[in-house]
Write an enzyme that holds these catalytic residues in place. Structure first.
Site, mmCIF file in Angstrom:
data_model
loop_
_atom_site.group_PDB
_atom_site.id
_atom_site.type_symbol
_atom_site.label_atom_id
_atom_site.label_comp_id
_atom_site.label_asym_id
_atom_site.label_seq_id
_atom_site.Cartn_x
_atom_site.Cartn_y
_atom_site.Cartn_z
ATOM 1 N N ALA A 73 97.683 21.233 -60.994
ATOM 2 C CA ALA A 73 98.337 20.172 -61.758
ATOM 3 C C ALA A 73 99.413 19.457 -60.955
ATOM 4 O O ALA A 73 99.599 18.245 -61.107
ATOM 5 C CB ALA A 73 98.925 20.747 -63.044
ATOM 6 N N THR A 74 100.146 20.181 -60.110
ATOM 7 C CA THR A 74 101.226 19.539 -59.345
ATOM 8 C C THR A 74 100.676 18.441 -58.447
ATOM 9 O O THR A 74 101.222 17.332 -58.384
ATOM 10 C CB THR A 74 102.002 20.582 -58.519
ATOM 11 O OG1 THR A 74 102.662 21.484 -59.426
ATOM 12 C CG2 THR A 74 103.048 19.914 -57.639
ATOM 13 N N ASN A 150 106.121 24.084 -70.992
ATOM 14 C CA ASN A 150 105.853 25.365 -70.336
ATOM 15 C C ASN A 150 106.898 26.434 -70.633
ATOM 16 O O ASN A 150 106.605 27.628 -70.573
ATOM 17 C CB ASN A 150 105.737 25.168 -68.818
ATOM 18 C CG ASN A 150 106.921 24.436 -68.230
ATOM 19 O OD1 ASN A 150 107.222 23.311 -68.630
ATOM 20 N ND2 ASN A 150 107.612 25.059 -67.289
ATOM 21 N N SER A 198 95.514 22.768 -64.798
ATOM 22 C CA SER A 198 95.205 23.783 -63.787
ATOM 23 C C SER A 198 94.376 24.915 -64.382
ATOM 24 O O SER A 198 94.610 25.324 -65.520
ATOM 25 C CB SER A 198 96.495 24.384 -63.212
ATOM 26 O OG SER A 198 97.197 23.469 -62.413
ATOM 27 N N ALA A 199 93.477 25.471 -63.572
ATOM 28 C CA ALA A 199 92.601 26.552 -64.036
ATOM 29 C C ALA A 199 93.352 27.848 -64.279
ATOM 30 O O ALA A 199 93.033 28.604 -65.208
ATOM 31 C CB ALA A 199 91.488 26.787 -63.013
ATOM 32 N N THR A 238 86.882 18.265 -48.388
ATOM 33 C CA THR A 238 85.739 19.031 -48.867
ATOM 34 C C THR A 238 86.054 19.663 -50.219
ATOM 35 O O THR A 238 87.121 20.238 -50.412
ATOM 36 C CB THR A 238 85.396 20.142 -47.848
ATOM 37 O OG1 THR A 238 85.083 19.539 -46.595
ATOM 38 C CG2 THR A 238 84.211 20.977 -48.321
ATOM 39 N N CYS A 323 108.169 27.856 -61.401
ATOM 40 C CA CYS A 323 108.462 27.060 -60.210
ATOM 41 C C CYS A 323 109.957 27.019 -59.896
ATOM 42 O O CYS A 323 110.345 26.557 -58.831
ATOM 43 C CB CYS A 323 107.948 25.629 -60.408
ATOM 44 S SG CYS A 323 106.187 25.566 -60.719
#
Length: 377
Positions: A73-74, A150, A198-199, A238, A323
Site C-alpha cells: 500500500a505504501t 489502522n 496490501s495482502a 517484472t 510504521c
C-alpha cells in the site's frame, strides 16, 4: 519451555493462511517463469496471474484491468499522490488521522509548491462532512481519506465523502489497507477512484499489494518506477508472480469466509473489552459504533503503554502504527482526536485476527490486569 505466543497485533500484519502459502509455493519451483515472456510457459504463468486478478476484482468490485500491482500500500499511495497529473489542479485535501504514508507524501508535494488542506476529525475519530466540504475547492485534485483507521479501527462514511469530492470534480483516494478482506468493499458502490491495499493485512504475503484505478474516472498517472513498461507503463518491473498469486488467493478466501470470521472475531473483541474496560479509568478511544470489529484502542490512565508492551513479553500488542511504534512520541491519530500526550502514551491497540482463540483473550486479559496493577502501584 517458553510460553506460547499470543498475537494481538493483526493490524500491523497477519500470519499467512496456510492455503495461501500452498498456492504460492509452485510459483517459486514449478511455474517460475516470467509472466511477461512470450513462450508457452510464460503465457501459462500469465494465465495464473489473470485468475488472481479476477479474484481481486471479485472481492473489491472493480474490473480486472483496473488494478496495478505494487510492493504494498505504501508504494501504491506514493504512486497515486505523486503520480497524479497536477498540471491543472494543485490542491490536495487530506485528514489529520491518515497513515503516515499519505501524510508524508502529501507534505512532500506541499514542500514543492502544492497547496495542502488538513481536515481535523471529531473526538469520535470521524470526519465531519461539512468541514470537509468547506476544504474542497474547484482547485482540489484529490481528496485522501482512509476507509478504516489502522490505529483505532474507525470506519469513515466513504460514500458521503466521495460525493463531496466529486461535487468539485476532485478524485477520491481511499486507503483501504485495513478494510479489504475484513469488511465488504465495493469500489463502485462507494464511489472510490483510487484505492491502495496490501495482502499481508488479511493473511496474504508481505511485499504484495495493489492499486485500484477507476477506468471511468479517466485518471492519468505518471509512473514513479521506470523500466520495461510493464503494467501499461504505469509501474515497470517484472511482476512479483508469487506475491500476486498470494494476494489473489487471500481475496478468494476472504470472499468466502469474511462474514463468518467477522462474527467470531467480534465475539472475541467483545470478550476482551468486557474484561479490560472494567479496569478503573479505562476507556475506548474513538467511536464505539463506527469501528472495525478487529480493533480495540484502549486508554489505561496512569500506565505507560511502552513499558506495558515490553513487560507483556509473549503477548504482542501495539501502541500505534507499526510504521512508527518504535518511537516514544504520542500517536498523531490519538492526538488529532483530542487526547493529551499522557492519555495517548497510555493507550494500547489490541487488534485481533482469525487465528485468535478465546483462550488467547482470557490469558491476555489476566496478564494485562496484573501488569496495570503493578505499574500503577
Amino acid at each position: 519451555m517458553s510460553p506460547e505466543k499470543i498475537y494481538l497485533d493483526n493490524n500491523a500484519t497477519t500470519r499467512m493462511d496456510d492455503r495461501v502459502l500452498q498456492a504460492i509455493i509452485p510459483f517459486f519451483t514449478m511455474y517460475y517463469e516470467n509472466a511477461g515472456s512470450s513462450h508457452l510457459s510464460g503465457i501459462t504463468v500469465q494465465e495464473h496471474v489473470e485468475e488472481a486478478v479476477w479474484n481481486i476484482a471479485e472481492l473489491t468490485g472493480g474490473k480486472p484491468e483496473e488494478y496495478i500491482f505494487t510492493s504494498g500500500a505504501t508504494e501504491a499511495i506514493n504512486l497515486t499522490i505523486s503520480g497524479l497529473d497536477h498540471s491543472k489542479r494543485k490542491h490536495i485535501v487530506t485528514v489529520s488521522t491518515e497513515h503516515k504514508a499519505v501524510l508524508d507524501t502529501c507534505r512532500n508535494l506541499e514542500s514543492n509548491g502544492y497547496t495542502l488542506s488538513m481536515v481535523n476529525v471529531e473526538e469520535s475519530g470521524l470526519v465531519n462532512p461539512e468541514i470537509l466540504r468547506e476544504a474542497v475547492t474547484d482547485e482540489t485534485l484529490v481528496v485522501c481519506v482512509m476507509l478504516v483507521n489502522n490505529e483505532t479501527g474507525i470506519i469513515q462514511d466513504i460514500q458521503q465523502i466521495s460525493s463531496i469530492a466529486h461535487e468539485k470534480g476532485a478524485f477520491l483516494l481511499c486507503d483501504a489497507t485495513q478494510a479489504v478482506g475484513k469488511i465488504p468493499v465495493d469500489v463502485s458502490a462507494l464511489g472510490i477512484d483510487l484505492m491502495p491495499f496490501s495482502a499481508h493485512k488479511f493473511y496474504g504475503p508481505k511485499g504484495s499489494g495493489a492499486l485500484y484505478v477507476s477506468r471511468d474516472a479517466k485518471i492519468k498517472l505518471h509512473p514513479q518506477i521506470l523500466g520495461g513498461g510493464q503494467q501499461k507503463n504505469r509501474r515497470s518491473g517484472t511482476l512479483n508472480v508469487p506475491g500476486i498469486i498470494g494476494l489473489g488467493k487471500a481475496c478468494e478466501i476472504a470472499k468466502l469466509e469474511m462474514e463468518a470470521d467477522a462474527a467470531r472475531i467480534s465475539e472475541l473483541r467483545d470478550m476482551l473489552e468486557k474484561e479490560l474496560l472494567s479496569i478503573d479509568g479505562a476507556f475506548i478511544n474513538g467511536s464505539h459504533e463506527h469501528r472495525l470489529y478487529t480493533t480495540s484502542n484502549i486508554c489505561f490512565p496512569g500506565v505507560n503503554a511502552e513499558q506495558m508492551i515490553m513487560r507483556l513479553q509473549h503477548i504482542s500488542v501495539s501502541n500505534g502504527s507499526a510504521c512508527s511504534s518504535i518511537t516514544s512520541r504520542p500517536s498523531h491519530v490519538l492526538k488529532a482526536m483530542g487526547l493529551n500526550d499522557e492519555e495517548a502514551l497510555s493507550s494500547i491497540r489490541f487488534s485481533l485476527g482469525k487465528f485468535n482463540t478465546a483462550s488467547d483473550i482470557r490469558q491476555a486479559s489476566v496478564k494485562v490486569r496484573e501488569l496495570i496493577e503493578k505499574l500503577r502501584a
